[in-house]
Scaffold this active site. Sequence first.
Site, short mmCIF file in Angstrom:
data_model
loop_
_atom_site.label_atom_id
_atom_site.label_comp_id
_atom_site.label_asym_id
_atom_site.label_seq_id
_atom_site.Cartn_x
_atom_site.Cartn_y
_atom_site.Cartn_z
N ASP A 1 0.87 -1.16 0.00
CA ASP A 1 0.00 0.00 0.00
C ASP A 1 0.92 1.22 0.00
O ASP A 1 2.10 1.13 0.33
CB ASP A 1 -0.93 -0.01 1.22
CG ASP A 1 -2.13 0.90 1.01
OD1 ASP A 1 -3.14 0.74 1.69
OD2 ASP A 1 -2.05 1.78 0.11
C1 GLC Z 1 -4.25 4.45 -0.26
C2 GLC Z 1 -5.15 3.26 -0.04
C3 GLC Z 1 -5.10 2.26 -1.14
C4 GLC Z 1 -4.88 3.00 -2.45
C5 GLC Z 1 -3.48 3.56 -2.41
C6 GLC Z 1 -3.17 4.42 -3.64
O1 GLC Z 1 -3.65 4.84 0.92
O2 GLC Z 1 -5.02 2.57 1.20
O3 GLC Z 1 -6.35 1.54 -1.14
O4 GLC Z 1 -5.02 2.11 -3.55
O5 GLC Z 1 -3.23 4.33 -1.24
O6 GLC Z 1 -3.99 5.55 -3.65
#
Ligand code: GLC
Length: 742
Positions: A269
């Site tokens: 993430d």
């Molecule tokens: C965010 C979210 C994730 C998302 C990523 C990119 O913090 O937790 O679901 O795809 O970052 O935006």
Amino acid sequence: MKLTARFYVLLSLAALTASCSQAPKSEGPVYLDDSQPIEARVEDALSRMTLEEKVKIIHAQSKFSSAGVPRLGIPELWTTDGPHGIRPEVLWDEWEQAGWTNDSCVAFPALTCLAATWNEDMSVLYGKSIGEEARFREKDILLGPGVNIYRTPLNGRNFEYMGEDPYLASRMVVPYVQEVQKNGVAVCVKHYALNNQEAKRHEYDAILSDRALYEIYLPAFKAAVQDGGAWSIMGAYNFYKGQHACHNEYLLNDILKGEWGFDGVVISDWGGTHDTDQAITNGLDLEFGTWTDGLTMGATNGYDAYYLADPYLKKLREGSASEDILNDKVRRVLRLMFRTAMNNDKPSGSLCSPEHYDAARKIAGEGIVLLKNDNDVLPVDLASVKKIAVIGENAIKMMTVGGGSSSLKAQHECIPLEGIMAAVGDKAEVVYERGYVGDVSGNYNGVATGQDLSESRSEEQLIADAVAAAKNADVVLFFGGLNKASHQDCEDSDRYHLELPYAQDKVIEALAEANPNLAVVIISGNAVAMPWVDKVNAIVEGWYSGSQMGHAIADVLFGKVNPSGKLPFTFPVKLEDNGAHALNAYDPQDLTVEYKEDIYVGYRWADKQQIKPLFAFGHGLSYTEFTYGDAKVSKNSVKAGADVSVSVDVTNTGKVAGKEVVQLYIGDEQSRLERPVKELKGFSKIALEPGETKTVTFSIDPEKLMYFDDEKHEWVLEDGKFTAYVGSASDDIRTQVSFEVR
Ligand code: GLC
């Protein structure tokens, strides 16, 4: 500007043919020959890469892309949010908008709504549609779907997920995965695992039994990998067993890659990576979004400072990190590249097509849940009403902007009031009153709704004006619920309570007093308390249903579509009726979250404690009625390991055609370890004309009778008596039959 794979390939082929004058294609490098098996292409490409090139492709090069190998004509990988639609383009190294004018999208319904359809055909349609939009936008990885289990009604991101039951989520996620990937776009199933709240999401350590992990929190991910064939998985932010989920030896090495045989890429993430050694050895393959200066925002272009960048390269050069582990990461990333960016026979996709708008409307129409309908308030008969009062901020507030990374720049969002006006036309007068003021913002990440929701009247005046409109109307449609503001249904924040915000209860009570012909439509991604439930004749859960929300809700309210949605999670009367809250096992301040309710999540808890929910898991009414015959079992006694089937006749005894979700729950009457009273192990959505009967047959394979014995660390099937419960909801069992396993 992303150069297409084809361009790179042509470029390198041109270079090659120039050097080996008219060499037939088959003599080019294997990795460039897309008629070759992917594994051969992977090995060939890997053998040609330098150490620096290998390290380069296992971490980001921009906010949403990672590098390719230009020297070999291997293009970069582009990712995009999110689970409900394709996020607008942001600047290379920022979250802010790039200001493109050709990146609007169709906003599809939130995944809670998709789950509420209980219809895998809708998941096929969803995955196909969103996959086409991602493909057209030349994205290689779609950062979705999310399948974290609904443990608490306060979790800010429940709207992005598929509810409280592992079997429902497992069945509904698979077609979405398969259909997206048919476009040559990888899904990235998230957030693996145990990201069941937003409070302290980067810090909390989830503590739970292996039983709860394997029976409740992993199945949907396992199905996405083993049945769906997911090409990538996103690690969660939280800890598990003291290691961040983005580099976690238990979740990633032992379970995902070991037990499940996952051959894809584990993507962190954004900001979920925290340690080079752990990232190297604990299963992370592709690092994104690291805030390299350790503060909240990244050092500009700090990509070489990523944990899997220079620090890793240094260890490799020193010989203190094994190149075998590096090669495994690189193989996985190359495999993903050959499945996506280097896959030259994928379709070209489409964006904002009429088909996609139709898909959004159809999915929403099948996901909307009729919770209550006394005195047949619904459907509204346009031939007999002269005046309709539409009340509430959620009748006009756009919901596709906000809520976190799933926020979208929808090409169009039909709000409920617009859908109602379109359906009513000149058949009746429609008046609108605000009723209450909730969230007047209309901007997220640089995308503005353009709505001016400012309001000068007092709360009392707003209610008085709404009541006056309700008194003079033949029918009143109230739109309330939650929204995508912080501490509502929103990433990175949980809700503070189960109650409706903005004093909506007062408005609803006043409207119910003013006119019994009231239908309350809740727009939300979570359960809410309804202290007025006995005073309101009709209640609908409308979900965040995207670009076609207004038309879909109007289709149901005016009877063009007979509602067939079923709740994918329990609506408890009060928070303490939920297991995690009853056991005080959810505290937004805690850095240790002990899942004390264990496997008793949702209806499993309600059954165990004999708590009557406000509205149960699997509940949803229709404008017609369905009767069930007696369940019949194929054998009263079966040998362990043999299949058994249960059949039941279902009849539409009402006046209009409708769809029923016939649900099968299994209860294990004798087991060494305690089991829930019953667990969902089958469902089938059938369409029935008035008077029509269909026989629904559920095949019960041994897997559906097993439970995870975490002392033996294996799934076990024990002899004894089982009961098959068949019904229209988890609290509306119509028939049951028992059988013996020898
Ligand atoms: C965010 C979210 C994730 C998302 C990523 C990119 O913090 O937790 O679901 O795809 O970052 O935006």
